[in-house]
Design a protein around this motif. Structure first.
Motif, PDB file in Angstrom:
ATOM      1  N   ASN A 263       0.801  -1.229   0.000  1.00 30.43           N
ATOM      2  CA  ASN A 263       0.000   0.000   0.000  1.00 30.43           C
ATOM      3  C   ASN A 263       0.832   1.276   0.000  1.00 30.43           C
ATOM      4  O   ASN A 263       0.313   2.365   0.284  1.00 30.43           O
ATOM      5  N   MET A 264       2.132   1.156  -0.315  1.00 29.91           N
ATOM      6  CA  MET A 264       3.002   2.330  -0.433  1.00 29.91           C
ATOM      7  C   MET A 264       3.236   2.602  -1.911  1.00 29.91           C
ATOM      8  O   MET A 264       3.958   1.866  -2.577  1.00 29.91           O
ATOM      9  N   PRO A 265       2.617   3.663  -2.476  1.00 28.36           N
ATOM     10  CA  PRO A 265       2.754   3.944  -3.909  1.00 28.36           C
ATOM     11  C   PRO A 265       4.188   4.277  -4.308  1.00 28.36           C
ATOM     12  O   PRO A 265       4.897   4.972  -3.571  1.00 28.36           O
ATOM     13  N   ILE A 266       4.598   3.741  -5.458  1.00 33.32           N
ATOM     14  CA  ILE A 266       5.890   4.107  -6.051  1.00 33.32           C
ATOM     15  C   ILE A 266       5.665   4.998  -7.268  1.00 33.32           C
ATOM     16  O   ILE A 266       6.320   6.024  -7.435  1.00 33.32           O
ATOM     17  N   ILE A 267       4.729   4.586  -8.145  1.00 30.07           N
ATOM     18  CA  ILE A 267       4.373   5.404  -9.307  1.00 30.07           C
ATOM     19  C   ILE A 267       2.849   5.526  -9.337  1.00 30.07           C
ATOM     20  O   ILE A 267       2.140   4.531  -9.229  1.00 30.07           O
TER      21      ILE A 267
END
Length: 367
Positions: A17-21
């Protein structure tokens, strides 16, 4: 109008749940080669893993031929999509030929028996990436580069509609890189296969791609043709290059120039100077060079590596002013080296500089 085969709509990718893009919007046509580039850690591999289903999307949808991938069965997806990742493959006692043959299993029945046609596809795929001589070798005992080529053959043998590749040339030497890229280009053209791949080699990306996506920070920075992406200065910003340089027109990297008062003046042109410039850079010797036409093949390398470049506008005869500038620079240097045997009509003043260097005892035959 060309048919769109692959789409990513309103897609966000990442881990736990940690966005990268975020907010990725891509539409790739049938037969198109679409390449991801960007600095290490930008999320290229994460995007590849998200496309192939190894990572769950944080949001958005992926479509193959207008059908959501979530609605395509694993069996059908195995026929449509072939994947080659950089992660090591753990196998049982497979020969290389048997490993390639697993690419045909989506097409076999319950008992997994390959037909003569299947084995012909296996043979052709192995020939395509030059691994036929490895057919009877234990897959676990070959080199990383050989394993990569075997896995590429496996993907080709699968006869997919879309081919997903993560750094496919990582372990390949220059011969096999060129062989594979040529085969990939032919597959895309002749068989109308959609290709999505990530690459570190910018020169290869520039030459093989129909379009390129640049990843930087949390968002897609730019999507366009190689001509649109490799604009002067853009790659420096994308990768945050601080030392050395990258020539977008030539697709060449150069190490940092040696700073200091030039000790050698190099007379060059027509591509004869580039190797001399790099030799001096390796030796740590600051140098000046000239007189170069600004369209000369040596000019970009000279701009990257020389402490000073004496130049003339393209397709114009060397002016008296430019000649005197070069002559003054020779006076400041300890030695003069001429990397070219004969200068053309537009550059005939360089012959005068050679004679002047002889006269003052600075012309040398070797560095």
């Amino acid at each position: 109008m060309e048919e769109i085969y692959f789409q990513m709509k309103k897609m966000t990718i990442g881990y736990q749940n940690m966005p990268i893009i975020r907010d990725i919007e891509i539409a790739v046509k049938r037969g198109e080669i679409f390449t991801l580039i960007g600095p290490n850690g930008a999320g290229k591999t994460t995007m590849i893993k998200s496309i192939v289903g190894q990572l769950k999307l944080l949001s958005g949808t992926i479509y193959l031929n207008r059908e959501s991938m979530e609605e395509i069965s694993r069996g059908e997806l195995a026929k449509k999509m072939a994947v080659v990742l950089t992660e090591p493959i753990k196998t049982e006692l497979f020969t290389c030929e048997e490993m390639v043959a697993t690419g045909r299993y989506p097409y076999t029945g319950r008992f997994g028996i390959l037909t003569k046609k299947d084995w012909q596809f296996v043979k052709e795929a192995m020939e395509c990436v030059h691994v036929t001589e490895l057919k009877d070798r234990d897959f676990r005992e070959i080199s990383d580069g050989q394993k990569q080529r075997v896995m590429l053959a496996r993907a080709i043998c699968q006869k997919p509609e879309i081919l997903i590749l993560d750094e496919p040339t990582s372990y390949l030497d220059i011969r096999y890189k060129l062989d594979f890229m040529s085969a990939l280009q032919q597959m895309a053209r002749k068989e109308n296969i959609t290709v999505i791949l990530s690459l570190h080699e910018l020169d290869l990306a520039e030459r093989i791609s129909d379009r390129i996506m640049c990843v930087r920070g949390e968002y897609v920075d730019r999507i366009g043709t190689p001509e649109e992406i490799f604009q002067k200065g853009y790659i420096h910003g994308l990768y945050g290059i601080q030392k050395g340089s990258f020539d977008e027109e030539q697709g060449r990297l150069e190490l940092p120039r040696i700073i200091g008062t030039p000790k050698i003046f190099v007379l060059a042109g027509g591509g004869n100077g580039a190797s001399v410039y790099r030799t001096l850079q390796r030796k740590g010797i600051p140098f000046a060079t000239g007189i170069l036409q600004e369209n000369d093949i040596d000019y970009p390398v000279a701009r990257a590596l020389a402490q000073k470049v004496i130049s003339q506008k393209s397709f114009t005869r060397i002016s008296e002013e430019t000649y005197l500038m070069a002559k003054q620079e020779i006076d400041k240097c300890e030695k003069v080296y001429c990397a070219i045997r004969e200068f053309g009509e537009l550059n005939r003043e360089n012959n005068k500089l050679v004679e002047y260097a002889k006269k003052v005892g600075k012309l040398v035959d070797s560095l």
